[in-house]
Design an enzyme around this catalytic site. Structure first.
Site, PDB file in Angstrom:
ATOM      1  N   GLY A 153       6.800   5.288   8.144  1.00  0.00           N
ATOM      2  CA  GLY A 153       6.440   6.561   8.148  1.00  0.00           C
ATOM      3  C   GLY A 153       6.429   7.803   9.695  1.00  0.00           C
ATOM      4  O   GLY A 153       7.302   6.853   9.856  1.00  0.00           O
ATOM      5  N   GLU A 200       9.796  17.279  14.838  1.00  0.00           N
ATOM      6  CA  GLU A 200      10.309  16.252  13.218  1.00  0.00           C
ATOM      7  C   GLU A 200       9.509  17.883  12.340  1.00  0.00           C
ATOM      8  O   GLU A 200       8.128  17.992  12.410  1.00  0.00           O
ATOM      9  CB  GLU A 200       9.635  15.058  12.778  1.00  0.00           C
ATOM     10  CG  GLU A 200      10.137  15.229  11.426  1.00  0.00           C
ATOM     11  CD  GLU A 200      10.240  13.634  11.084  1.00  0.00           C
ATOM     12  OE1 GLU A 200       8.725  13.054  10.985  1.00  0.00           O
ATOM     13  OE2 GLU A 200      10.972  12.814  10.315  1.00  0.00           O
ATOM     14  N   GLU A 248       9.785   1.977  11.158  1.00  0.00           N
ATOM     15  CA  GLU A 248      11.186   2.572  10.581  1.00  0.00           C
ATOM     16  C   GLU A 248      10.057   4.666  10.904  1.00  0.00           C
ATOM     17  O   GLU A 248       9.894   4.787   9.921  1.00  0.00           O
ATOM     18  CB  GLU A 248      11.602   2.680   9.314  1.00  0.00           C
ATOM     19  CG  GLU A 248      12.150   1.664   9.022  1.00  0.00           C
ATOM     20  CD  GLU A 248      13.285   1.273   9.770  1.00  0.00           C
ATOM     21  OE1 GLU A 248      14.407   2.302  10.299  1.00  0.00           O
ATOM     22  OE2 GLU A 248      13.889  -0.224   9.917  1.00  0.00           O
ATOM     23  N   CYS A 292      13.508  11.488   6.680  1.00  0.00           N
ATOM     24  CA  CYS A 292      13.801  11.166   7.786  1.00  0.00           C
ATOM     25  C   CYS A 292      15.344  11.218   8.689  1.00  0.00           C
ATOM     26  O   CYS A 292      15.075  11.318   9.988  1.00  0.00           O
ATOM     27  CB  CYS A 292      12.967   9.650   8.233  1.00  0.00           C
ATOM     28  SG  CYS A 292      14.432   8.515   7.210  1.00  0.00           S
ATOM     29  N   LYS A 320       0.443  -1.499  -0.029  1.00  0.00           N
ATOM     30  CA  LYS A 320       0.144  -0.106   0.113  1.00  0.00           C
ATOM     31  C   LYS A 320       0.741   1.262   0.189  1.00  0.00           C
ATOM     32  O   LYS A 320       1.421   1.687   0.360  1.00  0.00           O
ATOM     33  CB  LYS A 320      -1.213  -0.206   0.806  1.00  0.00           C
ATOM     34  CG  LYS A 320      -2.417   1.030   1.180  1.00  0.00           C
ATOM     35  CD  LYS A 320      -2.267   1.565   2.228  1.00  0.00           C
ATOM     36  CE  LYS A 320      -1.329   3.015   2.633  1.00  0.00           C
ATOM     37  NZ  LYS A 320      -1.642   4.144   2.049  1.00  0.00           N
TER      38      LYS A 320
HETATM   39  P1  NAD Z   1       2.362   8.598   7.621  1.00  0.00           P
HETATM   40  O1  NAD Z   1       2.616   8.242   8.922  1.00  0.00           O
HETATM   41  O2  NAD Z   1       1.543  10.064   7.149  1.00  0.00           O
HETATM   42  O3  NAD Z   1       2.463   7.827   5.763  1.00  0.00           O
HETATM   43  C1  NAD Z   1       3.413   6.898   5.554  1.00  0.00           C
HETATM   44  C2  NAD Z   1       2.206   5.596   5.411  1.00  0.00           C
HETATM   45  O4  NAD Z   1       1.276   5.007   6.418  1.00  0.00           O
HETATM   46  C3  NAD Z   1       1.578   5.810   4.459  1.00  0.00           C
HETATM   47  O5  NAD Z   1       0.800   5.055   3.285  1.00  0.00           O
HETATM   48  C4  NAD Z   1      -0.354   5.669   4.514  1.00  0.00           C
HETATM   49  O6  NAD Z   1      -1.036   6.170   4.182  1.00  0.00           O
HETATM   50  C5  NAD Z   1      -0.519   5.084   5.908  1.00  0.00           C
HETATM   51  N1  NAD Z   1      -0.895   4.923   7.274  1.00  0.00           N
HETATM   52  C6  NAD Z   1      -1.240   6.881   7.733  1.00  0.00           C
HETATM   53  N2  NAD Z   1      -1.999   6.058   8.857  1.00  0.00           N
HETATM   54  C7  NAD Z   1      -2.171   4.811   8.692  1.00  0.00           C
HETATM   55  C8  NAD Z   1      -3.194   3.780   9.546  1.00  0.00           C
HETATM   56  N3  NAD Z   1      -4.075   4.352  10.665  1.00  0.00           N
HETATM   57  N4  NAD Z   1      -2.371   2.327   9.267  1.00  0.00           N
HETATM   58  C9  NAD Z   1      -2.023   2.426   8.433  1.00  0.00           C
HETATM   59  N5  NAD Z   1      -1.225   2.455   7.331  1.00  0.00           N
HETATM   60  C10 NAD Z   1      -1.445   4.673   7.909  1.00  0.00           C
HETATM   61  O7  NAD Z   1       4.102   9.820   6.664  1.00  0.00           O
HETATM   62  P2  NAD Z   1       4.545  10.207   5.711  1.00  0.00           P
HETATM   63  O8  NAD Z   1       3.920  11.675   6.285  1.00  0.00           O
HETATM   64  O9  NAD Z   1       3.785   9.180   4.056  1.00  0.00           O
HETATM   65  O10 NAD Z   1       6.057  10.381   5.862  1.00  0.00           O
HETATM   66  C11 NAD Z   1       6.407  11.037   6.066  1.00  0.00           C
HETATM   67  C12 NAD Z   1       7.171  10.487   8.372  1.00  0.00           C
HETATM   68  O11 NAD Z   1       7.420   9.338   7.861  1.00  0.00           O
HETATM   69  C13 NAD Z   1       8.022  11.388   8.156  1.00  0.00           C
HETATM   70  O12 NAD Z   1       7.870  11.042   9.869  1.00  0.00           O
HETATM   71  C14 NAD Z   1       9.183  10.466   7.940  1.00  0.00           C
HETATM   72  O13 NAD Z   1      10.854  11.032   8.956  1.00  0.00           O
HETATM   73  C15 NAD Z   1       8.933   9.552   8.197  1.00  0.00           C
HETATM   74  N6  NAD Z   1      10.163   8.503   6.992  1.00  0.00           N
HETATM   75  C16 NAD Z   1      11.063   7.539   8.344  1.00  0.00           C
HETATM   76  C17 NAD Z   1      11.944   7.093   7.707  1.00  0.00           C
HETATM   77  C18 NAD Z   1      12.905   5.584   7.880  1.00  0.00           C
HETATM   78  O14 NAD Z   1      13.500   5.199   7.550  1.00  0.00           O
HETATM   79  N7  NAD Z   1      13.330   5.842   9.504  1.00  0.00           N
HETATM   80  C19 NAD Z   1      11.573   7.296   5.703  1.00  0.00           C
HETATM   81  C20 NAD Z   1      11.321   7.936   4.997  1.00  0.00           C
HETATM   82  C21 NAD Z   1      10.097   8.721   5.891  1.00  0.00           C
END
Ligand code: NAD
Length: 503
Positions: A231, A388, A253, A287, A178
């Site tokens: 995320g 963040e 992550e 991130c 997804k």
């Molecule tokens: P997000 O948490 O909003 O979304 C990530 C994914 O999770 C999306 O596909 C979203 O649709 C899904 N999602 C959201 N709510 C959900 C739920 N309740 N159940 C299941 N899935 C759900 O994050 P984003 O805005 O897409 O990305 C940015 C974030 O990701 C930042 O916090 C960043 O630091 C982090 N990030 C971390 C890494 C790492 O490797 N540590 C790498 C890249 C990004």
């Protein structure tokens, strides 16, 4: 581009391209111009259920395909990714907004992990070990787990799906992906290439749609055995709770609030290069972005002036233009959130050195552009130094010495990346030992991970797992210990111990 001419995309379930059962759709648009990239199925629980059913059925055979054969399909994928790199790079500059060099780097990361993990098909090492009993053989082997639900963000739209899918597949699992709703075309293209490389029907599936619908159903589905999510921290907590009832394995992550330390003895020009790249690369939407710069007082004034001079030369624009240094941020919500942190920083008493505003002049007004922003005299407890922001904003924090620098660097809830610029080898080794982070760079910024090393963070950045490297195999396999007794009699471990002859 008008919506009516936009390409229509589908879910990929059981080897077929299908619409959402509901027939509903959503659009992906370019953050640089608002152009429509494509129309995608807005899926629901019933679409997820179908995808998980076919993935579960496909697992029965895929787990038995010899791992070197699974690896061969992945080698074919790596070659296809190499061929498609220019097209994927171009698409990424439009759909996600990255500048060309970085978009190419995102695709290259996928190529690298695919070659690396395809080679795992001929390794996937377990251990053989002596037995405490005679005529007995002991070994441990990695076994695939089942259906993996992969939930990915938009900021590495090809690299992150590849970091999850490729190790999952070489280990013998099947997958339902997804992707983020901001970058579905890139994820879809990646899955098309997997199909073209020869992945059997049902082994890889993609279901487009929102986190609260598709994501949540995937997490709660009783036949999904592993959830791998990249995320935000908030999403990670929700996913972990939702997975608790089914005891689904969860690999997280999450976010970061990474710092670069610059000591008095550092090569300041090199440090400024590292800060520019780490704070403003991908418009700060990594991130591992350096949203804090902790500077020893002797270097503080000089570093500030050199940094600001360089930041003010950065050119904003669409990622596909050759002379663009900084692309847009992903969407309006992100733009507003980033600007709200500028207001918070000012209210908290931090000194705004440059930036701090939306760049809306001329063509930039069609997209979501934010001027690279530097705050000085930031107190480590201010919100701009703790939370963040995920945008092109960094905070300069003055400190007295190395001890204070390490304390400040560690004084946050996250633990992803860290960095120190110094010529003092003793200081570098102390930082390598004492920085509370999954990654430490010496004389480089906070970004630049390579795929054959573990990637991930301590504290609230995750839940103890790592992506990439050999560590990723632990997410996508379970250990089985096997004991073979060829003595022909019942031997009881811990009970039938041999007498040792006296020396
Ligand atoms: P997000 O948490 O909003 O979304 C990530 C994914 O999770 C999306 O596909 C979203 O649709 C899904 N999602 C959201 N709510 C959900 C739920 N309740 N159940 C299941 N899935 C759900 O994050 P984003 O805005 O897409 O990305 C940015 C974030 O990701 C930042 O916090 C960043 O630091 C982090 N990030 C971390 C890494 C790492 O490797 N540590 C790498 C890249 C990004």
């Amino acid at each position: 581009m008008a919506t009516t001419t936009a390409q229509t995309f589908k879910n990929f379930i059981g080897g077929e391209w299908v619409d959402a059962v509901s027939g509903e759709t959503f659009e992906s648009t370019s953050p640089a111009t608002g152009e429509t990239i494509g129309v995608f199925p807005r899926s629901g629980a019933e679409d997820v259920d179908r995808a998980v059913d076919v993935a579960k059925a496909a697992f029965a055979d895929w787990r038995l395909v010899p791992a070197p054969k699974r690896g061969e399909i992945l080698f074919a994928l790596a070659r296809l990714l190499e061929q498609e790199k220019p097209a994927l790079t171009e698409l990424m500059t439009h759909e996600m907004g990255k500048v060309k060099a970085e978009a190419g780097g995102d695709v290259q990361e996928a190529i690298d992990i695919t070659y690396y993990m395809a080679g795992e098909g001929r390794r996937l090492f377990g251990h053989t070990t002596p037995s405490e009993l005679r005529d007995k053989w002991n070994m441990s082997v990695r076994q695939p787990i089942g259906v993996v639900g992969a939930i990915t963000p938009w900021n590495f739209p090809v690299a992150i799906p590849s970091w999850k899918l490729i190790p999952a597949l070489v280990c013998g699992n099947t997958v339902v992906l997804k992707p983020a709703t901001d970058t579905p075309a890139l994820a879809e293209r990646f899955v098309e290439l997997l199909a073209e490389a020869g992945i059997p029907s049902g082994v890889v599936n993609i279901v487009h749609g929102g986190g609260g619908t598709v994501g949540e159903r995937l997490v709660r589905h009783p036949d999904v055995r592993v959830i791998t999510l990249t995320g935000s921290r908030e999403t990670g907590v929700e996913v972990l709770k939702a997975a608790a009832d089914t005891l689904t394995h969860v690999h997280l992550e999450l976010g970061g609030k990474n710092a670069i330390i610059v000591l008095d003895d550092a090569d300041l020009e090199l440090a400024v290069d590292g800060i520019l790249w780490s704070a403003f690369g991908t418009s700060g939407q990594r991130c591992t972005a350096a949203s804090r710069v902790i500077v020893q007082k002797g270097a503080y004034a000089e570093l500030q002036s050199r940094l600001v001079a360089r930041v003010e030369k950065l050119r904003l624009g669409p990622g596909w233009e050759d002379d663009t240094d900084i692309g847009p941020v992903i969407n309006r919500t992100a733009l507003e959130k980033i600007h709200s942190y500028t207001e918070i920083g000012k209210d908290e008493g931090a000194k705004l050195l440059t930036g701090g505003e939306v760049a809306g002049d001329g063509e930039l007004g069609k997209g979501f552009f934010y001027r690279p922003t530097v705050f000085a005299d930031v107190d480590p407890q201010m919100r701009i130094a703790q939370e963040e922001i995920f945008g092109p904003t960094t905070a300069l924090i003055p400190v007295g010495d190395l001890d204070e620098a390490i304390r400040v660097s560690n004084g946050i809830k996250y633990g992803l990346s860290s960095s120190i610029f110094t010529r003092d080898v003793n200081a570098a080794f102390r930082a390598m030992r004492d920085l509370e982070a999954g990654i430490t760079y010496v004389n480089a910024g906070t970004i630049g991970a390579e795929v054959h090393l573990p990637f991930g963070g301590t504290k609230d950045t995750g839940n103890g797992h790592r992506e990439a490297g050999q560590a990723a195999l632990d997410v996508f396999t379970e250990w089985k210990s096997i004991y073979v007794d060829y003595s022909g009699r019942l031997q009881r471990a811990q009970i039938d111990t041999e007498e040792h002859p006296a020396p």
